[in-house]
Design an enzyme around this catalytic site. Structure first.
Site, PDB file in Angstrom:
ATOM      1  N   GLY A 129       0.723  -1.259   0.291  1.00 52.72           N
ATOM      2  CA  GLY A 129      -0.336  -0.328   0.081  1.00 52.72           C
ATOM      3  C   GLY A 129       0.558   1.348  -0.068  1.00 52.72           C
ATOM      4  O   GLY A 129       2.446   1.072  -0.050  1.00 52.72           O
ATOM      5  N   ARG A 132       3.414   5.526   2.557  1.00 57.96           N
ATOM      6  CA  ARG A 132       4.310   7.463   2.269  1.00 57.96           C
ATOM      7  C   ARG A 132       3.559   8.406   0.963  1.00 57.96           C
ATOM      8  O   ARG A 132       4.171   9.460   0.767  1.00 57.96           O
ATOM      9  CB  ARG A 132       5.353   8.055   2.765  1.00 57.96           C
ATOM     10  N   LYS A 152       3.884  12.489  -2.670  1.00 59.46           N
ATOM     11  CA  LYS A 152       5.286  11.456  -2.122  1.00 59.46           C
ATOM     12  C   LYS A 152       5.985  12.302  -0.896  1.00 59.46           C
ATOM     13  O   LYS A 152       6.779  12.968  -1.414  1.00 59.46           O
ATOM     14  CB  LYS A 152       5.653  11.119  -3.085  1.00 59.46           C
ATOM     15  N   ASP A 164       7.874   5.929   8.089  1.00 59.26           N
ATOM     16  CA  ASP A 164       7.475   7.488   9.198  1.00 59.26           C
ATOM     17  C   ASP A 164       6.589   8.260   7.906  1.00 59.26           C
ATOM     18  O   ASP A 164       6.111   9.195   7.642  1.00 59.26           O
ATOM     19  CB  ASP A 164       8.682   8.052   9.058  1.00 59.26           C
ATOM     20  N   GLY A 165       6.650   7.938   6.552  1.00 55.56           N
ATOM     21  CA  GLY A 165       5.892   8.545   5.666  1.00 55.56           C
ATOM     22  C   GLY A 165       6.277   9.377   5.387  1.00 55.56           C
ATOM     23  O   GLY A 165       5.698  10.131   3.821  1.00 55.56           O
ATOM     24  N   ARG A 229      -1.245  -0.087  -9.840  1.00 54.58           N
ATOM     25  CA  ARG A 229      -0.340  -1.090 -10.827  1.00 54.58           C
ATOM     26  C   ARG A 229      -0.494  -2.874 -10.497  1.00 54.58           C
ATOM     27  O   ARG A 229      -1.873  -2.938  -9.918  1.00 54.58           O
ATOM     28  CB  ARG A 229       0.724  -0.838  -9.470  1.00 54.58           C
ATOM     29  N   ASP A 299       5.063  -4.113  -7.339  1.00 50.27           N
ATOM     30  CA  ASP A 299       3.936  -3.223  -6.918  1.00 50.27           C
ATOM     31  C   ASP A 299       4.579  -1.761  -7.470  1.00 50.27           C
ATOM     32  O   ASP A 299       3.645  -0.789  -6.953  1.00 50.27           O
ATOM     33  CB  ASP A 299       4.185  -3.038  -5.035  1.00 50.27           C
ATOM     34  N   ASN A 300       5.268  -2.124  -8.096  1.00 48.50           N
ATOM     35  CA  ASN A 300       6.326  -1.142  -8.723  1.00 48.50           C
ATOM     36  C   ASN A 300       6.151  -0.419 -10.386  1.00 48.50           C
ATOM     37  O   ASN A 300       6.340  -0.158 -11.275  1.00 48.50           O
ATOM     38  CB  ASN A 300       7.206  -0.754  -8.689  1.00 48.50           C
ATOM     39  N   ASP A 309       7.190   4.939 -10.042  1.00 46.90           N
ATOM     40  CA  ASP A 309       8.024   4.871  -8.528  1.00 46.90           C
ATOM     41  C   ASP A 309       9.569   4.478  -8.573  1.00 46.90           C
ATOM     42  O   ASP A 309      10.604   3.597  -8.193  1.00 46.90           O
ATOM     43  CB  ASP A 309       8.086   3.743  -7.653  1.00 46.90           C
TER      44      ASP A 309
HETATM   45  P1  AMP Z   1       9.399   1.210  -2.593  1.00 43.70           P
HETATM   46  O1  AMP Z   1      10.074   0.418  -2.643  1.00 43.70           O
HETATM   47  O2  AMP Z   1       9.696   2.921  -2.545  1.00 43.70           O
HETATM   48  O3  AMP Z   1       7.851   1.155  -3.780  1.00 43.70           O
HETATM   49  O4  AMP Z   1       7.995   1.345  -1.433  1.00 43.70           O
HETATM   50  C1  AMP Z   1       7.870  -0.525  -0.971  1.00 43.70           C
HETATM   51  C2  AMP Z   1       6.859  -0.354  -0.169  1.00 43.70           C
HETATM   52  O5  AMP Z   1       7.345   0.375   0.990  1.00 43.70           O
HETATM   53  C3  AMP Z   1       5.876   1.030   0.009  1.00 43.70           C
HETATM   54  O6  AMP Z   1       3.959   0.256   0.028  1.00 43.70           O
HETATM   55  C4  AMP Z   1       5.754   1.976   0.456  1.00 43.70           C
HETATM   56  O7  AMP Z   1       4.306   3.063   0.960  1.00 43.70           O
HETATM   57  C5  AMP Z   1       6.763   1.687   1.700  1.00 43.70           C
HETATM   58  N1  AMP Z   1       7.559   2.683   2.055  1.00 43.70           N
HETATM   59  C6  AMP Z   1       8.928   2.875   1.771  1.00 43.70           C
HETATM   60  N2  AMP Z   1       9.279   4.347   2.512  1.00 43.70           N
HETATM   61  C7  AMP Z   1       8.130   4.320   3.522  1.00 43.70           C
HETATM   62  C8  AMP Z   1       8.419   5.601   4.218  1.00 43.70           C
HETATM   63  N3  AMP Z   1       9.588   5.991   4.686  1.00 43.70           N
HETATM   64  N4  AMP Z   1       7.320   5.342   4.883  1.00 43.70           N
HETATM   65  C9  AMP Z   1       6.595   4.597   4.999  1.00 43.70           C
HETATM   66  N5  AMP Z   1       6.332   3.266   3.902  1.00 43.70           N
HETATM   67  C10 AMP Z   1       7.322   3.686   3.475  1.00 43.70           C
HETATM   68 MG    MG Z   2       6.470   1.157  -4.532  1.00 45.19          MG
END
Ligand code: AMP
Ligand code: MG
Length: 551
Positions: A129, A132, A152, A164-165, A229, A299-300, A309
């Site tokens: 999901g 952030r 983002k 931390d989002g 996605r 997911d990407n 992403d």
């Molecule tokens: P990504 O590899 O950037 O596509 O992220 C994979 C998952 O980790 C996704 O569900 C993102 O929303 C979550 N995620 C990555 N960085 C953070 C963050 N700093 N805070 C919250 N969720 C994160």
């Molecule tokens: Mg992603």
């Protein structure tokens, strides 16, 4: 069909006297309309808290961005803003700056975070999901097209798990820069409207070595037809939630596939095939420009065949099919340059697996998946023919020329971008010319390597190339090749130099780079240094050739 969902909003930002003044005249904001087709068509999470949790039976959760202390605009895409009818925020109190930093909610919008899952590095990871990312809403541009505007780094959501989002400036700047550069290259991508620093620090352990540091936080506003996605569909399938899966598929076809009638019993197959085909074309485009995504989890990957992403991505500098910029993937190089076509296919096969919950005709799904390989073959052949400036690659001699080229490029460090760009300048009409390969010299990282065997291999290959290339006048071929082979790409070290400055509060380098990358195929006098191969100092510097997932 779209009109039903369009709701014209007055678009007065909450608590903003400035914009009210603007809206009373023929201000640019007045022309923006909102659409609520996504939130009206698909089920929402019934809970409203941002407490991390498993969300079932819902496509998204309503959640507002968290406010930030001191938003400051670092970069703005004027062309995109103009097409949306949003003027560049000019001062700190600007209503759009407040909206795009998450401080104010644009009236009429109900921000939300999407629920999806995914296969990460080959393993099913369950619910992920938008941890952030928060979608502000769907905005209707001047031409009537609908775009999701998504922030983002806007704060925690029910999908943040322990994190931390937020997002740091370095990764946000890279994401802004690269998505706009990809757009200018003609590669399908999400766009970036704004890059805003928040004034709040974010703590990251960049090398995962127990040294967390405070870094400046930032927020990028992304724009896309949707952020659906492959993993969006995999999650309900993994839970056996066929009704939600069905709703998501129907929604996607109804609103995003103008060429498919969602009531057609074959719509599912037509849709799956369309996704396979456009993903194939996208990957061929990544190959053309030397882009390595770095984290091709399911997911990407977008259902729209657009790049989404941007994390630890990189640009191929020396040609090396096994290269990945992502240090997290250094062991297996699952997502290296040369594997991207096969990984996309694997991802699409997982996605097809999810669709088996909606049909028993798996054979038909297999046929759709087979269209990926067919389309990739077709697209990549056409792409390499255009990179080489040849009408096609249909003869055996030309196929061999291409195969041997990859061997040649692998013999010694050869810059992928500069080699193809230089090839256009190799004369072919009069093959007797003394040093036809001279135009390729800037591509070689170690010119001394050309003295022996490599030099001979290069001369031999160029002589064979000239025989094929002379079928067109040099000027025509070169003009064609310049449209396929960029001169300027968002090399990692260039982005890093812009980051170094931006972290000190200066943005001249960033803006120069953005400007250069807006016209990647056109030689720009005075900008020669942006078209040079990676300097030696950047070979091992973090951010320049290797990146962690920390962002
Ligand atoms: P990504 O590899 O950037 O596509 O992220 C994979 C998952 O980790 C996704 O569900 C993102 O929303 C979550 N995620 C990555 N960085 C953070 C963050 N700093 N805070 C919250 N969720 C994160
Ligand atoms: Mg992603």
């Amino acid at each position: 069909r779209q009109i039903r969902h369009l709701v014209s909003a007055s678009l007065k930002p909450v608590n903003s006297p400035l914009i009210q003044r603007e809206s009373s005249g023929p201000g640019p904001c007045m022309s923006i309309a909102l659409s609520h087709r996504y939130t009206e068509s698909l089920p929402a999470d019934s809970e409203r808290s941002r407490q991390p949790r498993i969300v079932e039976g819902a496509a998204y959760s309503f959640v507002d961005p968290d406010p930030v202390s001191q938003p400051r605009l670092l970069a703005w895409s004027t062309a995109l803003g103009d097409s949306l009818g949003i003027a560049r925020p000019s001062e700190d109190q600007d209503a759009w700056l407040q909206v795009l930093s998450g401080n104010t909610r644009w009236s009429g919008t109900s921000p939300y975070a999407n629920c999806y899952g995914g296969h990460q590095f080959g393993q099913w990871a369950g619910q992920l999901g938008d941890g952030r990312a928060i979608t502000l809403g769907e905005f209707v541009d001047r031409s009537g097209s609908i775009h999701e505007l998504q922030l983002k780094g806007a704060g925690r959501t029910p999908y943040s798990r322990g994190a931390d989002g937020r997002a740091v400036l370095r990764s946000s700047l890279r994401e802004y820069l690269c998505s706009e550069a990809m757009h200018a290259l003609g590669v399908p991508t999400t766009r970036a409207l704004s890059l805003i620093t928040t004034g709040d620090d974010v703590v990251r352990d960049m090398f995962y070595d127990g040294n967390p540091q405070a870094e400046p936080g930032a927020i990028v506003c992304h724009v896309a037809p949707s952020f659906l996605r492959l993993g969006t569909f995999e999650l309900p399938a993994s839970r056996g939630d066929t009704p939600l899966l069905r709703q998501l598929v129907d929604y996607s076809i109804e609103h995003h596939e103008p060429d498919i009638d969602h009531r057609d019993p074959d719509a599912l197959f037509a849709w799956y095939e369309a996704i396979c085909r456009r993903t194939a074309r996208l990957i061929a485009e990544w190959t053309r420009v030397g882009f390595v995504h770095g984290v091709m989890n399911t997911d990407n990957l977008s259902i729209h065949g657009i790049t989404i992403d941007y994390g630890p991505y990189g640009w191929l500098e020396p040609y090396e099919p096994g290269w990945t910029p992502n240090t997290t993937d250094a062991q297996t190089s699952r997502y290296c340059f040369g594997r991207q076509p096969a990984i996309a296919q694997w991802n699409l096969s997982r996605f097809g697996g999810a669709l088996t919950h909606l049909t028993s005709d798996t054979e038909r799904l297999e046929q759709c998946l087979a269209s990926y390989a067919e389309e990739y073959e077709h697209a990549s052949q056409a792409m390499f023919a255009s990179k080489l400036g040849l009408v096609d690659l249909q003869s055996e001699a030309r196929q061999q020329l291409l195969t041997d080229l990859f061997d040649l490029l692998s013999m010694t460090e050869t810059d992928y971008t500069l080699f193809f760009r230089g090839l256009g300048a190799v004369p072919a009409e009069r093959p007797g010319e003394a040093e036809p390969q001279a135009a390729l010299m800037p591509a070689y990282y170690d010119p001394a390597a050309l003295q022996g065997e490599v030099g001979q291999a290069l001369r031999d290959w160029v002589a064979r190339y000239q025989l094929e290339a002379k079928q067109q006048p040099d000027a025509v071929r070169q003009a064609d090749m310049q449209r396929s082979n960029p001169l300027y790409v968002a090399r990692n070290y260039l982005a890093q130099l812009a980051i170094d400055e931006a972290e000190q509060g200066r943005t001249e380098e960033l803006h120069r780079l953005i400007q250069v990358l807006e016209n990647p195929y056109t030689e720009q006098p005075g900008m020669e240094r942006y078209a040079e191969k990676r300097p030696e100092w950047a070979r091992h510097r973090a951010g320049c050739s290797a990146l962690s997932c920390s962002s």
